[in-house]
Scaffold this motif. Structure first.
Motif, PDB file in Angstrom:
ATOM      1  N   VAL A 195     104.404  30.088  44.385  1.00 16.84           N
ATOM      2  CA  VAL A 195     103.903  28.753  43.930  1.00 16.84           C
ATOM      3  C   VAL A 195     105.136  27.953  43.565  1.00 16.84           C
ATOM      4  CG1 VAL A 195     101.798  29.322  43.070  1.00 16.84           C
ATOM      5  CG2 VAL A 195     103.614  29.808  41.592  1.00 16.84           C
ATOM      6  N   ASP A 196     106.442  28.380  43.822  1.00 16.42           N
ATOM      7  CA  ASP A 196     107.770  27.947  43.797  1.00 16.42           C
ATOM      8  C   ASP A 196     107.662  26.588  44.230  1.00 16.42           C
ATOM      9  OD1 ASP A 196     108.877  29.505  41.790  1.00 16.42           O
ATOM     10  OD2 ASP A 196     110.250  30.495  43.408  1.00 16.42           O
ATOM     11  N   GLY A 197     107.960  25.492  43.686  1.00 16.89           N
ATOM     12  CA  GLY A 197     108.023  23.996  44.089  1.00 16.89           C
ATOM     13  C   GLY A 197     106.861  23.268  44.328  1.00 16.89           C
ATOM     14  N   HIS A 198     105.661  24.038  43.910  1.00 21.17           N
ATOM     15  CA  HIS A 198     104.478  23.181  43.820  1.00 21.17           C
ATOM     16  C   HIS A 198     103.589  23.753  42.705  1.00 21.17           C
ATOM     17  CE1 HIS A 198     103.427  26.551  46.574  1.00 21.17           C
ATOM     18  NE2 HIS A 198     102.357  26.411  46.207  1.00 21.17           N
ATOM     19  N   VAL A 199     104.215  24.247  41.446  1.00 16.35           N
ATOM     20  CA  VAL A 199     103.434  24.902  40.707  1.00 16.35           C
ATOM     21  C   VAL A 199     102.650  23.963  39.835  1.00 16.35           C
ATOM     22  CG1 VAL A 199     105.218  24.689  38.980  1.00 16.35           C
ATOM     23  CG2 VAL A 199     103.732  26.567  38.508  1.00 16.35           C
ATOM     24  N   ALA A 200     103.156  22.708  39.710  1.00 16.21           N
ATOM     25  CA  ALA A 200     102.010  21.849  39.062  1.00 16.21           C
ATOM     26  C   ALA A 200     100.746  21.399  39.721  1.00 16.21           C
ATOM     27  CB  ALA A 200     102.761  20.347  38.834  1.00 16.21           C
ATOM     28  N   ARG A 201     100.797  21.263  41.161  1.00 15.39           N
ATOM     29  CA  ARG A 201      99.730  21.063  42.138  1.00 15.39           C
ATOM     30  C   ARG A 201      98.804  22.370  42.156  1.00 15.39           C
ATOM     31  NH1 ARG A 201     101.828  20.274  47.798  1.00 15.39           N
ATOM     32  NH2 ARG A 201     101.832  22.290  47.744  1.00 15.39           N
ATOM     33  N   TRP A 202      99.630  23.421  42.240  1.00 19.47           N
ATOM     34  CA  TRP A 202      98.796  24.804  41.984  1.00 19.47           C
ATOM     35  C   TRP A 202      98.064  24.946  40.802  1.00 19.47           C
ATOM     36  CZ3 TRP A 202      98.218  29.226  39.514  1.00 19.47           C
ATOM     37  CH2 TRP A 202      97.836  30.379  40.050  1.00 19.47           C
ATOM     38  N   THR A 259      95.192  22.563  40.738  1.00 17.50           N
ATOM     39  CA  THR A 259      94.089  22.994  41.474  1.00 17.50           C
ATOM     40  C   THR A 259      93.278  24.311  40.867  1.00 17.50           C
ATOM     41  OG1 THR A 259      95.103  22.123  43.602  1.00 17.50           O
ATOM     42  CG2 THR A 259      93.326  23.851  43.979  1.00 17.50           C
TER      43      THR A 259
END
Length: 193
Positions: free
Chosen positions: A64-71, A74
Motif C-alpha cells: 500500500v506504499d504510495g496510496h495508503v490514504a486511498r487504500w 476504500t
C-alpha cells in the motif's frame, strides 16, 4: 530489576510500526469523519476505522506504499457499508410492518387439510403391493436414487422405475377418485334453530 520501557510506534525500529503509526496520526481523524458520515454513529465509525487500521497492519509490507490514504478510505468505506447492511437486516419491525407480515405457519384450517391429505395418501400407500410400497418409501421418504434402490432391493434400475411409475399412477387415480367422492357428498344439514 529490569524495567520495560514502552517505545512509541513512531520511534520504533520496526519500519511497519512506524508506517502504520504515521498513517494513523495523519488519517485517523479524516477517516473517522468519513465513516461517521456513512454510519451516522460515532462509536460505529471508530470501530470501522479501527478495523481498517488492523487490516493495514496485516497487509504485506510495500503493498500500500504510495496510496495508503486511498487504500484506507476504500477499506473504511467497504467496512462501513457492510456494517450498515448488517444493521439494516437487524432493524426491528414497526407494529404496522409486523402486522403486515404473513404468518410463517399455515393456518389451522390449512394444517388440518394437509394432515387429512397426508393421512389419505398414507392409507392409499398401505394398500399398494409390497414391492411398490417399498420403492415409493425408499424414493420419497429416504431420497434415494434409482440405483441405490436397485442395490438395496436387488431389482434392476428399470424395474425400480417401472414399480415407481405404476405405484404413482395408482396413487394418483385413487386420490382423484377420493376427491370426486368428497366433492359429490352433500354437506350434512344443520338443524333448524
Amino acid at each position: 530489576m529490569e524495567s520495560e520501557v514502552e517505545i512509541p510506534p513512531e520511534a520504533s525500529p520496526d519500519p511497519r510500526a512506524r508506517f502504520v503509526a504515521g498513517a494513523l496520526e495523519r488519517l485517523e481523524g479524516p477517516l473517522v469523519r468519513y465513516a461517521l458520515g456513512l454510519t451516522g454513529d460515532l462509536e460505529t465509525a471508530r470501530d470501522v476505522v479501527q478495523d481498517a487500521f488492523l487490516r493495514l497492519w496485516e497487509q504485506p509490507a510495500g503493498t500500500v506504499d504510495g496510496h495508503v490514504a486511498r487504500w484506507l478510505f476504500t477499506v473504511c468505506r467497504n467496512r462501513a457499508l457492510d456494517v450498515q447492511r448488517k444493521a439494516n437486516r437487524m432493524s426491528p419491525l414497526t407494529q404496522t410492518e409486523w402486522d403486515a407480515r404473513p404468518a410463517p405457519d399455515p393456518s389451522p384450517a390449512d394444517a388440518a387439510s394437509t394432515r387429512d391429505t397426508l393421512n389419505q395418501v398414507a392409507g392409499l400407500l398401505a394398500d399398494l403391493p409390497f414391492n411398490q410400497r417399498e420403492v415409493v418409501r425408499l424414493k420419497f421418504q429416504n431420497q434415494l436414487s434409482y440405483q441405490e434402490i436397485a442395490d438395496i432391493t436387488a431389482l434392476s434400475v428399470g424395474n425400480v422405475g417401472f414399480l415407481l411409475h405404476t405405484a404413482l399412477r395408482t396413487l394418483r387415480k385413487r386420490l382423484q377418485h377420493l376427491e370426486r367422492e368428497s366433492s359429490a357428498t352433500p354437506c350434512p344439514a344443520t338443524p333448524d334453530a
